[in-house]
Design an enzyme around this catalytic site. Structure first.
Site, short mmCIF file in Angstrom:
data_model
loop_
_atom_site.label_atom_id
_atom_site.label_comp_id
_atom_site.label_asym_id
_atom_site.label_seq_id
_atom_site.Cartn_x
_atom_site.Cartn_y
_atom_site.Cartn_z
CB SER B 143 1.35 -70.91 39.00
OG SER B 143 0.72 -70.66 40.24
CD1 TRP B 167 -9.46 -70.45 39.08
CD2 TRP B 167 -11.27 -70.18 40.37
NE1 TRP B 167 -9.73 -71.66 39.67
CE2 TRP B 167 -10.84 -71.52 40.47
CE3 TRP B 167 -12.40 -69.78 41.09
CZ2 TRP B 167 -11.50 -72.46 41.27
CZ3 TRP B 167 -13.05 -70.72 41.88
CH2 TRP B 167 -12.59 -72.03 41.96
NE ARG B 274 -14.44 -59.58 76.08
CZ ARG B 274 -15.52 -60.23 76.44
NH1 ARG B 274 -16.69 -59.62 76.51
NH2 ARG B 274 -15.46 -61.52 76.74
N GLY B 345 -11.78 -62.38 70.15
CA GLY B 345 -12.33 -63.60 70.72
C GLY B 345 -13.47 -64.12 69.86
CD GLU B 369 -3.99 -59.79 39.50
OE1 GLU B 369 -2.87 -59.65 39.01
OE2 GLU B 369 -5.04 -59.50 38.91
CG ASP B 373 4.18 -70.89 47.84
OD1 ASP B 373 4.53 -70.18 48.81
OD2 ASP B 373 3.66 -72.01 47.94
#
Lengths: 250, 391
Positions: B143, B167, B274, B345, B369, B373
């Protein structure tokens, strides 16, 4: 090489269609429309031929309502050079009426090749390509899966029951496209942007005397509801009897 | 070209797009239905990148689509957003690849590169003949990228890079990396590092639970020497890197809508078929409450993106608006994925359905990106004038 491709706006194959209140046509409400899938093979083949044979023109043409402009734009985005929409004044034109309007326009274009989808997936008429060719005095090869060009002629492959038929025709000639002819390209995003700048001609389709009238259109009969014959092992004799006597599958 | 996903328009938004924007969306929609969805679960299961999609996506014109010239499509930002929406309806990893290629590699080369850099790389990146990655984040600086320790020192007419990036999407498979490093006076500048350069390695980060159909890597620079002309000449500080992120975050806001649509569509169809207590579960109030919330949030997300795209096309958007859209849409996409899983479910946990894949992917999207927060703090600073993340 100048190639004309006849195309049609049809209900999308994934859409649910209903018979309209007049009982003779489809209810357009809530239906999404798309390119006739077989026409995509026809346009792709035209583009491929043009790419292979050098300078030329691919013209897409349709008889249909004003909204059919959208499918012509889709084909321009795929790479066709220009489009002609022969606008319908009223719905219900029969296959001969469509074919004669197309032929009347195509005659003036004097193409080397006319391509159509083998049939439109809405009315499954499968007549327009052949009638257009007849009216233009061209040989026609139906349901082609391969087209090879040589000087002034074409060799076309057709799928027939249990095998292939290979035929030769002199150009100009008409072909109707079968699945397997090629793998239609996606329009490129650049092509979509370029499509709006390509020539687009709109004119009324000439009036046509109907030769064929749809008197009734009805959905297939509802399938009968299932039947529960019983539960567990005890139900087996009844099930076997029903499969043998009623369904006649064993 | 067959579209299987019917889409839905609860709020008359179709009329707000131009014909070309709709055609572009529908083309990418058909591409995702025909080419991405049939293979994506396998790639996700095996943690492999669907490399076979790169060339076709390039031919389609997806990469760098807003750039004019250099064989790019020259689309507006709304059309670009719709492309990413559809790609992420397929998979966040596929969309991430496209975002990185377009917003984090092609955008900075186009905006801050020399003419030679642009003509060398943009056409190849556009066509999918080359793959790019973007190295800003470091193991200890996420960050807070301004604290980066990667250094570029000029020596005998060449730049020497040392440091580690982490990353990095597409790192291992990239032909060119846009790398951000501090030069001697502490200014952050951008550099192009080509695959195969001595001193540059890009090992893949394995065993991810998220973005499994996307490559994530470390970029390691050990006395990595690059030619002087590989500096992006118009980079003059961290702000240039943040400008790239602003482009990418814009696309992520749209992408999140695609993910929401996929999960909602799946849950809606499931709820209609369902049967429990002798009727479809879609008829129960608690299930309807979930579906109603989902569709409402999708409409809101679409409107946030559309207005942002229009502002961007007019040159009137700002980074706070981008934060609002990214923060809201990704956060709701995650909620919708969880809610959709709930409706399915136990079926929701298997990869016969796309939901758990989207949910796991979105955990990354929530963080990358600009974390959720950090976007909160960007908006907070904008409304109060008081930056909360500075000492």
């Amino acid at each position: 090489m100048k190639i004309v491709v006849c195309v049609k706006r049809v209900p999308d194959t994934t859409t649910q269609v209903k018979v309209g209140p007049d009982g003779t046509s489809l209810d357009a409400a809530g239906v999404t429309f798309a390119n006739n899938p077989y026409d995509e093979y026809a346009v792709e083949e035209a583009l491929k031929i043009k790419e292979k044979t050098g300078p030329g023109e691919v013209i897409v043409i349709s008889v249909g309502p004003a909204e059919a402009a959208q499918i012509l734009r889709n084909f321009l985005a795929m790479g066709a050079d220009r489009a002609i929409l022969l606008k319908e004044t009223a719905p219900g034109r029969d296959n001969f009426g469509v074919a004669s309007a197309l032929a009347g326009e195509i005659k003036g274009l004097a193409p080397d090749i006319v391509l159509c989808g083998k049939q439109a997936v809405d009315d499954d008429g499968a007549q327009v390509g052949a009638i257009v060719a007849r009216l233009l005095g061209m040989p026609v090869v139906n349901t082609v899966t391969k087209i090879e060009l040589a000087a002034g002629k074409a060799v076309a492959h057709r799928e027939i029951e249990g095998g292939h038929e290979v035929v030769e025709v002199s150009l100009p000639a008409a072909f109707t496209a079968q699945k397997g002819l090629n793998e239609p390209r996606f329009p490129s995003l650049k092509g979509i942007m370029a499509a709006k700048k390509k020539p687009f001609e709109e004119k009324p389709a000439p009036a046509a005397e109907p030769r064929l009238t749809v008197i009734k259109m009805e959905p297939p009969a509802k399938r009968p509801a299932g039947r529960i014959l019983g539960k567990g092992v005890e139900a087996i004799p009844a099930l076997v009897k029903a499969l043998h006597d009623e369904a006649k599958v064993i | 070209m067959t579209i299987k996903f019917a889409g839905f328009d609860m709020y008359g938004l179709e009329a707000l797009y131009t014909d070309e924007e709709r055609m572009i969306r529908d083309t990418v929609r058909a591409f995702v239905d025909e080419r991405v969805l049939p293979v994506i679960e396998k790639h996700n299961r095996e943690a492999t990148f669907p490399a076979q999609l790169v060339k076709p996506l390039g031919e389609l014109g997806v990469f760098g689509a807003t750039i004019s010239g250099y064989e790019c499509a020259g689309l507006n930002n709304v059309a670009y957003g719709l492309i990413l929406q559809e790609l992420e309806r397929g998979d966040s990893g596929v969309r991430s690849f496209a975002s990185v290629q377009s917003s984090l590699v092609m955008y900075p080369i186009h905006a801050f590169g020399s003419e030679a850099q642009k003509s060398k790389w943009l056409p190849r990146l556009a066509k999918g003949d080359a793959i790019g990655c973007f190295g800003l984040t470091e193991p200890d600086f996420g960050s807070n990228p301004g604290g980066m320790t990667t250094r570029a020192v000029k020596k005998a007419g060449r730049w020497v890079l040392n440091g580690t990036k982490r990353w990095i999407t597409s790192g291992t498979i990239a032909d060119v990396a846009v790398v951000w490093a501090k030069v001697e006076d502490g200014t952050v500048r951008g550099f192009l590092v080509e695959k195969g350069t001595r001193g540059y390695t890009a090992p893949e980060i394995k065993n991810k639970f998220s973005l499994r159909a996307s490559v994530t890597s470390d970029l390691i620079f050990e006395d990595c020497e690059i030619p002087e002309e590989n500096l992006l000449p118009k980079t003059e500080g961290l702000k240039n890197a943040l400008m790239c992120l602003n482009q990418a975050r814009y696309g992520i806001a749209w992408g999140a809508v695609g993910s929401m649509m996929a999960c909602y569509d799946c849950a809606l169809n499931y709820s209609k078929t369902r049967i429990q207590f002798d009727r479809p579960i879609g008829g129960f109030q608690l299930v309807q409450a979930k579906l109603a919330q989902m569709v409402t949030e999708i409409v809101k997300g679409q409107l946030l993106c559309l207005q942002l795209g229009r502002l961007k096309d007019q040159g009137k958007s700002n980074h706070v608006q981008v934060s609002i859209a990214k923060r809201n849409n990704v956060s709701w996409a995650l909620e919708i994925a969880r809610s959709a899983r709930d409706i399915l479910g136990a079926s929701g946990i298997v990869d016969e359905y796309p939901i758990m894949r989207h949910m796991a992917n979105l955990e990354s999207v929530f963080t990358y990106e600009g974390t959720h927060d950090i976007h909160t703090l960007i908006i907070g600073e904008a409304v109060t004038g008081l930056p909360a993340y500075k000492g």
